[in-house]
Write an enzyme that holds these catalytic residues in place. Structure first.
Site, short mmCIF file in Angstrom:
data_model
loop_
_atom_site.label_atom_id
_atom_site.label_comp_id
_atom_site.label_asym_id
_atom_site.label_seq_id
_atom_site.Cartn_x
_atom_site.Cartn_y
_atom_site.Cartn_z
N ALA A 48 -11.96 8.54 -20.76
CA ALA A 48 -12.69 9.54 -19.95
C ALA A 48 -12.07 10.92 -20.11
O ALA A 48 -12.78 11.92 -20.15
CB ALA A 48 -12.65 9.11 -18.48
N SER A 91 -15.59 -1.16 -14.14
CA SER A 91 -16.07 -2.41 -14.73
C SER A 91 -17.39 -2.82 -14.10
O SER A 91 -18.08 -3.71 -14.61
CB SER A 91 -15.02 -3.51 -14.55
OG SER A 91 -14.70 -3.63 -13.19
N ASP A 122 -7.40 6.81 -4.38
CA ASP A 122 -6.50 7.95 -4.58
C ASP A 122 -7.23 9.26 -4.26
O ASP A 122 -8.43 9.26 -3.97
CB ASP A 122 -5.92 7.95 -6.02
CG ASP A 122 -7.00 8.16 -7.09
OD1 ASP A 122 -7.78 9.13 -6.98
OD2 ASP A 122 -7.07 7.35 -8.04
N ASN A 152 -16.48 4.60 -20.99
CA ASN A 152 -15.56 3.48 -20.76
C ASN A 152 -14.80 3.17 -22.05
O ASN A 152 -15.37 3.30 -23.13
CB ASN A 152 -16.35 2.24 -20.29
CG ASN A 152 -15.47 1.24 -19.56
OD1 ASN A 152 -14.51 0.71 -20.11
ND2 ASN A 152 -15.79 0.99 -18.31
N GLN A 169 -14.92 4.76 -6.31
CA GLN A 169 -14.40 3.52 -5.74
C GLN A 169 -12.89 3.63 -5.55
O GLN A 169 -12.25 2.73 -5.03
CB GLN A 169 -14.70 2.34 -6.67
CG GLN A 169 -16.17 2.09 -6.86
CD GLN A 169 -16.43 1.22 -8.09
OE1 GLN A 169 -16.47 0.00 -8.02
NE2 GLN A 169 -16.59 1.86 -9.23
N TYR A 216 0.83 -1.21 0.00
CA TYR A 216 0.00 0.00 0.00
C TYR A 216 0.86 1.26 0.00
O TYR A 216 0.47 2.28 -0.58
CB TYR A 216 -0.99 -0.02 1.17
CG TYR A 216 -2.18 -0.91 0.85
CD1 TYR A 216 -3.22 -0.44 0.06
CD2 TYR A 216 -2.24 -2.22 1.30
CE1 TYR A 216 -4.28 -1.26 -0.28
CE2 TYR A 216 -3.30 -3.05 0.97
CZ TYR A 216 -4.32 -2.56 0.18
OH TYR A 216 -5.38 -3.37 -0.16
N HIS A 250 -14.46 2.96 -1.05
CA HIS A 250 -13.46 1.95 -0.69
C HIS A 250 -12.31 2.52 0.13
O HIS A 250 -11.24 1.93 0.18
CB HIS A 250 -12.94 1.26 -1.96
CG HIS A 250 -13.98 0.41 -2.64
ND1 HIS A 250 -13.87 -0.05 -3.92
CD2 HIS A 250 -15.17 -0.06 -2.19
CE1 HIS A 250 -14.94 -0.77 -4.24
NE2 HIS A 250 -15.75 -0.78 -3.20
N CYS A 300 0.60 2.65 16.42
CA CYS A 300 -0.37 3.64 16.89
C CYS A 300 0.21 4.43 18.08
O CYS A 300 0.77 3.83 19.00
CB CYS A 300 -1.64 2.90 17.31
SG CYS A 300 -2.90 3.96 18.01
N CYS A 360 -5.48 2.71 13.08
CA CYS A 360 -4.93 1.61 13.88
C CYS A 360 -5.75 0.34 13.65
O CYS A 360 -6.98 0.37 13.69
CB CYS A 360 -4.93 2.00 15.35
SG CYS A 360 -4.33 0.68 16.41
P1 OAD Z 1 -11.55 -2.06 -12.89
O1 OAD Z 1 -10.08 -2.21 -13.12
O2 OAD Z 1 -12.34 -3.27 -12.59
O3 OAD Z 1 -12.22 -1.38 -14.17
C1 OAD Z 1 -11.68 -0.24 -14.77
C2 OAD Z 1 -12.60 0.11 -15.93
O4 OAD Z 1 -12.12 1.32 -16.49
C3 OAD Z 1 -12.63 -0.94 -17.04
O5 OAD Z 1 -13.99 -1.18 -17.38
C4 OAD Z 1 -11.87 -0.29 -18.19
O6 OAD Z 1 -12.39 -0.68 -19.46
C5 OAD Z 1 -12.13 1.18 -17.92
N1 OAD Z 1 -11.08 2.11 -18.37
C6 OAD Z 1 -9.73 1.94 -18.41
N2 OAD Z 1 -9.11 3.04 -18.84
C7 OAD Z 1 -10.08 3.97 -19.07
C8 OAD Z 1 -10.08 5.34 -19.51
N3 OAD Z 1 -8.94 5.99 -19.81
N4 OAD Z 1 -11.27 5.95 -19.65
C9 OAD Z 1 -12.45 5.31 -19.37
N5 OAD Z 1 -12.51 4.03 -18.95
C10 OAD Z 1 -11.34 3.37 -18.78
O7 OAD Z 1 -11.74 -0.94 -11.75
P2 OAD Z 1 -13.01 -0.62 -10.85
O8 OAD Z 1 -14.28 -0.78 -11.60
O9 OAD Z 1 -12.72 0.69 -10.19
O10 OAD Z 1 -11.88 -2.62 -4.92
O11 OAD Z 1 -12.91 -1.75 -9.78
C11 OAD Z 1 -13.77 -1.74 -8.67
C12 OAD Z 1 -13.05 -2.24 -7.44
O12 OAD Z 1 -12.41 -3.47 -7.74
C13 OAD Z 1 -11.91 -1.38 -6.94
O13 OAD Z 1 -12.33 -0.27 -6.19
C14 OAD Z 1 -11.13 -2.35 -6.11
C15 OAD Z 1 -11.14 -3.54 -7.04
O14 OAD Z 1 -11.02 -4.76 -6.46
C16 OAD Z 1 -11.22 -2.81 -3.77
O15 OAD Z 1 -10.01 -2.77 -3.67
C17 OAD Z 1 -12.13 -3.09 -2.61
#
Ligand code: OAD
Length: 258
Positions: free
Chosen positions: A239, A199, A107, A223, A104, A70, A122, A157, A130
């Site tokens: 995006a 996604s 950052d 997307n 989600q 991390y 998230h 902590c 802690c």
């Molecule tokens: P993903 O990595 O699952 O999906 C990212 C999405 O962004 C995909 O559908 C890509 O096609 C799309 N993508 C990539 N580059 C892009 C761009 N420049 N413009 C537009 N779209 C783009 O990420 P998340 O959906 O955020 O959770 O994943 C959800 C959660 O899964 C995260 O928060 C994390 C992970 O496990 C935890 O850690 C709890």
């Protein structure tokens, strides 16, 4: 629907919307250089096993491995800047009567672009706490370990001496209650959901577009992939290109500048 037809529709929806919910995932930060999770070449979960790094059990078993990972991600984020998508989302505030930003992402790029009161479903890499007593632990950017070691013992902590854990939601943990409630409420009450770079496979966050659909809220997805999403208007592409274009076509040339 071609991208041009979809853009025309999205412009109309955004131009008429009073309450907009922007829901973002890793794709919104991809153009800043932060890896997404499920990309087949660069995705974090392709390179690392989430069960080894993103669970409380993993932290209990090997805190130095998890903390180092991390800290590596925090260092990666600290070196990046918000991109045109984050900036356009922040600029939206000036054009729609009510705007809610739910992410989600762990950052801080939405905030650095100027968005206020971002709902982080998230958690947040910069808000560790802690593992024992849950008190927040102050950690600043200058404390980032430049070496990015594979192994780094977590700090302790100041109150109880417990190990400090990353401020993110791990698999198997609940999402912060007030954040998920606020996000679901916004999904019910908005008249437009802009879903950007996600996604949509991780629940409960993935309920947000489902709730919007159930409540007949209009949905625009942005997307790079023609996502497997049943309804809504889809703008396929980056995006950082679509959002400034959508704003300038809806509100005028300089609208996407914050
Ligand atoms: P993903 O990595 O699952 O999906 C990212 C999405 O962004 C995909 O559908 C890509 O096609 C799309 N993508 C990539 N580059 C892009 C761009 N420049 N413009 C537009 N779209 C783009 O990420 P998340 O959906 O955020 O959770 O994943 C959800 C959660 O899964 C995260 O928060 C994390 C992970 O496990 C935890 O850690 C709890």
């Amino acid at each position: 629907m071609t991208n041009n037809v979809a853009l025309e529709k999205a412009v109309k929806l955004l131009g008429n919307a009073q309450r907009v919910l922007v829901f973002t995932g890793a794709g919104v930060s991809a153009e800043s250089g932060i890896s997404t999770f499920r990309d087949s070449l660069t995705g974090l979960w392709e390179k690392f096993d989430p069960s080894q790094l993103a669970t409380a059990t993993a932290f209990r078993n090997d805190p130095a491995l998890v903390w180092a990972w991390y800290e590596w991600r925090r260092a990666q984020v600290a070196m990046t800047r918000p991109n045109a998508a984050h900036i356009a989302i922040a600029a939206l505030k000036q054009h729609v009567p009510e705007l809610t930003v739910v992410t989600q992402n762990v950052d801080d790029l939405h905030e650095r672009a100027g968005s206020k009161e971002v709902i982080h479903l998230h958690g947040n890499l910069n808000a560790p706490r802690c593992f024992a007593c849950a008190r927040p632990y102050p950690l600043d950017v200058s404390s980032l370990n430049k070496m990015n070691p594979d192994y780094l013992a977590p700090p302790r902590c100041h109150h109880c001496g417990g190990k400090i854990r990353p401020g993110v939601v791990w698999f198997g943990e609940s999402l912060p209650d007030s954040e998920i409630r606020a996000a679901f409420k916004a999904a019910e009450n908005s008249d437009l959901l802009l879903s950007v770079g996600t996604s949509g496979v991780v629940y409960p966050a993935a309920r947000i577009p489902e709730i919007a659909r159930e409540c007949r809220v209009d949905i625009v997805h942005i997307n790079t992939e023609p996502a497997d999403i049943a309804t809504g208007t889809i703008l396929i592409g980056r995006a950082g290109e679509w959002l400034p274009r959508l704003l300038s076509e809806t509100f005028g040339n300089r609208a996407a500048l914050n």
